[in-house]
Write a protein that holds these residues in place. Structure first.
Motif, PDB file in Angstrom:
ATOM      1  N   GLY A   4       0.789  -1.227   0.000  1.00  0.00           N
ATOM      2  CA  GLY A   4       0.000   0.000   0.000  1.00  0.00           C
ATOM      3  C   GLY A   4       0.815   1.268   0.000  1.00  0.00           C
ATOM      4  N   ALA A   5       2.056   1.197  -0.498  1.00  0.00           N
ATOM      5  CA  ALA A   5       2.961   2.364  -0.568  1.00  0.00           C
ATOM      6  C   ALA A   5       3.224   2.961   0.819  1.00  0.00           C
ATOM      7  CB  ALA A   5       2.395   3.426  -1.508  1.00  0.00           C
ATOM      8  N   ARG A   6       3.410   2.092   1.804  1.00  0.00           N
ATOM      9  CA  ARG A   6       3.682   2.575   3.161  1.00  0.00           C
ATOM     10  C   ARG A   6       5.124   3.031   3.342  1.00  0.00           C
ATOM     11  NH1 ARG A   6      -0.700   1.423   6.184  1.00  0.00           N
ATOM     12  NH2 ARG A   6      -2.116  -0.113   5.280  1.00  0.00           N
ATOM     13  N   ASP A   7       6.022   2.440   2.564  1.00  0.00           N
ATOM     14  CA  ASP A   7       7.442   2.708   2.781  1.00  0.00           C
ATOM     15  C   ASP A   7       8.074   3.607   1.738  1.00  0.00           C
ATOM     16  OD1 ASP A   7       7.427   1.007   5.014  1.00  0.00           O
ATOM     17  OD2 ASP A   7       7.681  -0.751   3.731  1.00  0.00           O
ATOM     18  N   PHE A   8       7.398   3.840   0.624  1.00  0.00           N
ATOM     19  CA  PHE A   8       7.973   4.729  -0.378  1.00  0.00           C
ATOM     20  C   PHE A   8       6.874   5.304  -1.265  1.00  0.00           C
ATOM     21  CE2 PHE A   8       7.639   1.958  -4.097  1.00  0.00           C
ATOM     22  CZ  PHE A   8       7.562   0.701  -3.530  1.00  0.00           C
ATOM     23  N   LYS A   9       7.240   6.287  -2.065  1.00  0.00           N
ATOM     24  CA  LYS A   9       6.281   6.984  -2.929  1.00  0.00           C
ATOM     25  C   LYS A   9       6.258   6.331  -4.309  1.00  0.00           C
ATOM     26  CE  LYS A   9       6.826  11.431  -0.566  1.00  0.00           C
ATOM     27  NZ  LYS A   9       5.468  11.441   0.008  1.00  0.00           N
ATOM     28  N   ARG A  59      -9.459   4.899   1.418  1.00  0.00           N
ATOM     29  CA  ARG A  59     -10.444   5.187   2.470  1.00  0.00           C
ATOM     30  C   ARG A  59     -10.452   4.104   3.542  1.00  0.00           C
ATOM     31  NH1 ARG A  59     -16.691   7.374   2.148  1.00  0.00           N
ATOM     32  NH2 ARG A  59     -16.860   7.634   4.395  1.00  0.00           N
ATOM     33  N   LYS A  60     -10.133   2.893   3.138  1.00  0.00           N
ATOM     34  CA  LYS A  60     -10.105   1.786   4.085  1.00  0.00           C
ATOM     35  C   LYS A  60      -8.747   1.643   4.764  1.00  0.00           C
ATOM     36  CE  LYS A  60     -13.702  -0.846   1.690  1.00  0.00           C
ATOM     37  NZ  LYS A  60     -14.688  -0.827   2.777  1.00  0.00           N
ATOM     38  N   GLY A  61      -7.820   2.544   4.468  1.00  0.00           N
ATOM     39  CA  GLY A  61      -6.523   2.550   5.137  1.00  0.00           C
ATOM     40  C   GLY A  61      -5.537   1.527   4.608  1.00  0.00           C
ATOM     41  N   ARG A  62      -5.820   0.967   3.441  1.00  0.00           N
ATOM     42  CA  ARG A  62      -4.925  -0.043   2.886  1.00  0.00           C
ATOM     43  C   ARG A  62      -3.854   0.550   1.977  1.00  0.00           C
ATOM     44  NH1 ARG A  62      -5.258  -4.616   5.661  1.00  0.00           N
ATOM     45  NH2 ARG A  62      -4.247  -5.616   3.869  1.00  0.00           N
ATOM     46  N   ILE A  63      -4.072   1.760   1.490  1.00  0.00           N
ATOM     47  CA  ILE A  63      -3.100   2.476   0.669  1.00  0.00           C
ATOM     48  C   ILE A  63      -2.902   3.870   1.258  1.00  0.00           C
ATOM     49  CG2 ILE A  63      -2.671   3.496  -1.614  1.00  0.00           C
ATOM     50  CD1 ILE A  63      -4.197   1.190  -2.860  1.00  0.00           C
ATOM     51  N   ILE A  64      -1.653   4.316   1.317  1.00  0.00           N
ATOM     52  CA  ILE A  64      -1.334   5.622   1.885  1.00  0.00           C
ATOM     53  C   ILE A  64      -1.458   6.689   0.798  1.00  0.00           C
ATOM     54  CG2 ILE A  64       0.371   6.954   3.161  1.00  0.00           C
ATOM     55  CD1 ILE A  64      -0.771   4.430   4.584  1.00  0.00           C
ATOM     56  N   GLU A  65      -2.473   7.531   0.915  1.00  0.00           N
ATOM     57  CA  GLU A  65      -2.775   8.502  -0.141  1.00  0.00           C
ATOM     58  C   GLU A  65      -1.620   9.464  -0.405  1.00  0.00           C
ATOM     59  OE1 GLU A  65      -6.254  11.736  -1.381  1.00  0.00           O
ATOM     60  OE2 GLU A  65      -6.395  10.612   0.496  1.00  0.00           O
ATOM     61  N   ASP A  66      -0.953   9.934   0.625  1.00  0.00           N
ATOM     62  CA  ASP A  66       0.130  10.905   0.455  1.00  0.00           C
ATOM     63  C   ASP A  66       1.310  10.345  -0.330  1.00  0.00           C
ATOM     64  OD1 ASP A  66      -1.318  12.768   1.836  1.00  0.00           O
ATOM     65  OD2 ASP A  66      -0.267  12.487   3.742  1.00  0.00           O
ATOM     66  N   ASN A  67       1.408   9.022  -0.401  1.00  0.00           N
ATOM     67  CA  ASN A  67       2.539   8.394  -1.081  1.00  0.00           C
ATOM     68  C   ASN A  67       2.229   7.926  -2.496  1.00  0.00           C
ATOM     69  OD1 ASN A  67       4.078   8.795   1.178  1.00  0.00           O
ATOM     70  ND2 ASN A  67       4.013   6.675   1.892  1.00  0.00           N
ATOM     71  N   CYS A  98     -19.693   0.201 -17.419  1.00  0.00           N
ATOM     72  CA  CYS A  98     -18.916   1.183 -16.663  1.00  0.00           C
ATOM     73  C   CYS A  98     -19.264   2.594 -17.122  1.00  0.00           C
ATOM     74  CB  CYS A  98     -17.415   0.932 -16.861  1.00  0.00           C
ATOM     75  SG  CYS A  98     -16.372   2.145 -16.016  1.00  0.00           S
ATOM     76  N   ASP A  99     -19.603   3.468 -16.184  1.00  0.00           N
ATOM     77  CA  ASP A  99     -19.984   4.829 -16.545  1.00  0.00           C
ATOM     78  C   ASP A  99     -18.912   5.860 -16.184  1.00  0.00           C
ATOM     79  OD1 ASP A  99     -20.217   5.005 -13.798  1.00  0.00           O
ATOM     80  OD2 ASP A  99     -22.397   5.009 -13.785  1.00  0.00           O
ATOM     81  N   MET A 100     -17.689   5.399 -15.899  1.00  0.00           N
ATOM     82  CA  MET A 100     -16.582   6.335 -15.701  1.00  0.00           C
ATOM     83  C   MET A 100     -15.524   6.048 -16.764  1.00  0.00           C
ATOM     84  SD  MET A 100     -14.102   7.237 -12.438  1.00  0.00           S
ATOM     85  CE  MET A 100     -15.309   8.221 -11.572  1.00  0.00           C
ATOM     86  N   ASN A 101     -15.438   6.911 -17.741  1.00  0.00           N
ATOM     87  CA  ASN A 101     -14.493   6.746 -18.834  1.00  0.00           C
ATOM     88  C   ASN A 101     -13.304   7.691 -18.719  1.00  0.00           C
ATOM     89  OD1 ASN A 101     -16.402   4.945 -20.390  1.00  0.00           O
ATOM     90  ND2 ASN A 101     -17.612   6.818 -20.311  1.00  0.00           N
ATOM     91  N   ILE A 102     -13.530   8.850 -18.119  1.00  0.00           N
ATOM     92  CA  ILE A 102     -12.466   9.804 -17.838  1.00  0.00           C
ATOM     93  C   ILE A 102     -12.186   9.727 -16.342  1.00  0.00           C
ATOM     94  CG2 ILE A 102     -11.783  12.228 -17.828  1.00  0.00           C
ATOM     95  CD1 ILE A 102     -13.713  12.634 -20.198  1.00  0.00           C
ATOM     96  N   PRO A 103     -10.989   9.321 -15.928  1.00  0.00           N
ATOM     97  CA  PRO A 103     -10.713   9.107 -14.496  1.00  0.00           C
ATOM     98  C   PRO A 103     -10.571  10.410 -13.707  1.00  0.00           C
ATOM     99  CG  PRO A 103      -8.725   8.758 -15.779  1.00  0.00           C
ATOM    100  CD  PRO A 103      -9.832   8.978 -16.771  1.00  0.00           C
ATOM    101  N   SER A 104     -11.706  11.023 -13.441  1.00  0.00           N
ATOM    102  CA  SER A 104     -11.712  12.289 -12.710  1.00  0.00           C
ATOM    103  C   SER A 104     -11.339  12.113 -11.243  1.00  0.00           C
ATOM    104  CB  SER A 104     -13.093  12.945 -12.812  1.00  0.00           C
ATOM    105  OG  SER A 104     -14.103  12.067 -12.340  1.00  0.00           O
ATOM    106  N   ASN A 105     -11.230  10.862 -10.795  1.00  0.00           N
ATOM    107  CA  ASN A 105     -10.809  10.598  -9.416  1.00  0.00           C
ATOM    108  C   ASN A 105      -9.298  10.396  -9.315  1.00  0.00           C
ATOM    109  OD1 ASN A 105     -10.992   8.282 -10.917  1.00  0.00           O
ATOM    110  ND2 ASN A 105     -11.957   7.047  -9.330  1.00  0.00           N
ATOM    111  N   ALA A 106      -8.581  10.531 -10.443  1.00  0.00           N
ATOM    112  CA  ALA A 106      -7.118  10.497 -10.431  1.00  0.00           C
ATOM    113  C   ALA A 106      -6.601  11.921 -10.216  1.00  0.00           C
ATOM    114  CB  ALA A 106      -6.593   9.924 -11.742  1.00  0.00           C
ATOM    115  N   ASP A 107      -5.293  12.080 -10.115  1.00  0.00           N
ATOM    116  CA  ASP A 107      -4.728  13.416  -9.942  1.00  0.00           C
ATOM    117  C   ASP A 107      -4.716  14.187 -11.251  1.00  0.00           C
ATOM    118  OD1 ASP A 107      -3.933  13.304  -7.094  1.00  0.00           O
ATOM    119  OD2 ASP A 107      -2.636  11.675  -7.782  1.00  0.00           O
TER     120      ASP A 107
END
Length: 402
Positions: free
Chosen positions: A91-96, A114-122, A195-204
């Protein structure tokens, strides 16, 4: 130049080697190389071609010069990289890490954050537009029997203007309407069709060729920024003069929106078809799919493939009082019901479960059907911002009068 959230650009790589090797200007590859060289990330998680065009495999890149290996698109690359991010990179806990994301990858990563399995900041999510992926083996058969071409001779395939277009190594092109193919049970994977999401607006940041018109058509990528993190990255790439940019043509923006809207409408039509006959409670879903589920051989393939089924100690293998000693697996549908209780609220319709099922059970369709009911009841949409809506079955809010 100061890039801001919601800014849009046409862009192409200033690196000739990347421009030639990548698709539509090679901007994704350029961004990933910049992130590594600048030390912004320690690694890039992407997909590269394996044995052939129909074999996609994940690759973790730490050397900027190796980024070129991930250039180009593999529409038969049906992997969900969220699984590798959690299972093999903790979950990218140790590096970016920067991750190339289809919309379903991005949705799953967001849900795991959201479930704490991946570190968002990394994690940096570089999203790519997706009109759907193709199942490798059926696609090879389709190219041979329907398109009349040797699958080994196919150099490129893409969905454009409502057609699945195949280009062979000798430059020959052939296109067939995607809805005609899918009416015959071919074309995109069944989960991609709804699937109704074709443009990943939830990405950066999101990139794709839709809407690039004029002199740059086929030579550049449409780039849209969705987060402050994405704006900072694009600013850095532009400041280093690694890409060339231009203001998007207004007509191109309209075309991009039109393409997206058409595909969303098609997805909702497919949902109506897939979810028909399940207007009641969960028992209606089970009744509709009981014949399919009765063929389950309990191989655990769906559990292993699912990026959101992550418990280290699975209750389905317990030797405790829940099942008989020896880890006896409960019969269908209880096997699937147990998995539903654990993660159906988070299901992102990525289709990994159906992809590996040896009995060809439409596991993804079953879970998507129940997930649709979760959305209706709780108002929770997995993989996207939920405006502080509690996680169904996990979090709760007390009524105002308590």
């Amino acid at each position: 130049m100061s890039v801001k959230v919601n800014d849009k650009y046409y862009a192409y790589s200033a690196d000739d080697a990347i421009y030639d090797e990548g698709e539509y200007g090679g901007v994704v590859t350029t961004i990933m190389k910049y992130l590594l060289k600048s030390g912004t990330v320690d690694a890039v998680l992407a997909v590269e071609e394996g044995f052939d065009l129909y074999d996609a495999k994940p690759i973790l890149i730490t050397d900027p010069e190796d980024i070129i290996k991930s250039a180009g698109s593999l529409h038969c690359g049906t992997l969900n990289l969220a699984k590798f991010l959690t299972k093999y990179i903790d979950g990218a806990r140790d590096f970016k890490v920067a991750v190339t994301c289809k919309p379903c990858d991005a949705m799953t990563i967001r849900e795991l954050m959201r479930k704490g399995r991946i570190i968002e900041d990394n994690v940096i999510m570089v999203g790519v537009n997706c009109g759907g992926t193709l199942p490798p083996v059926p696609t090879m058969k389709m190219f041979k029997e329907v398109y009349g071409v040797n699958p080994a001779d196919v150099a490129k395939e893409e969905i454009s203007k409502g057609k699945l277009i195949v280009e062979t190594k000798d430059g020959e092109e052939k296109g067939i309407k995607i809805d005609e193919l899918e009416a015959e049970g071919m074309g995109r994977r069944e989960n991609c069709q709804r699937c109704d999401m074709n443009i990943p607006s939830n990405a950066d940041i999101a990139l794709g060729n839709w809407g690039v018109i004029g002199d740059l058509a086929g030579k550049a990528t449409f780039v849209e920024v969705f987060t402050d993190k994405g704006a900072e990255i694009l600013n850095g790439v532009i400041d280093e003069k690694l890409i060339e940019t231009a203001e998007p043509i207004e007509k191109g923006i309209e075309i991009r929106d039109k393409i997206n809207n058409i595909m969303v409408k098609q997805a909702f039509k497919q949902k109506e078809k897939d979810f028909a006959g399940t207007t009641g409670d969960i028992l209606d879903v089970l009744n509709k799919f009981k014949k399919d589920m009765s063929t389950c051989m309990k191989c655990y393939g769906c559990r292993e493939a699912c990026p959101l089924c992550y418990c280290e100690d699975c209750c389905l293998e317990t030797e405790g009082p829940e099942w008989v000693p020896g880890g006896y697996t409960p019969a269908a549908p209880f096997f699937h019901l147990t998995r539903m209780v654990h993660m159906v609220d988070a299901c992102t319709n990525c289709g990994q479960c159906s992809e590996v099922c040896p009995c060809e059970i439409p596991v993804s369709k079953i879970f998507a059907t129940v997930n649709n009911k979760v959305k209706d009841i709780f108002g929770y949409y997995s993989g996207v911002e939920n405006d502080d809506v509690p996680l169904p079955f996990t979090e709760f809010e007390l009524p105002d009068n308590r």
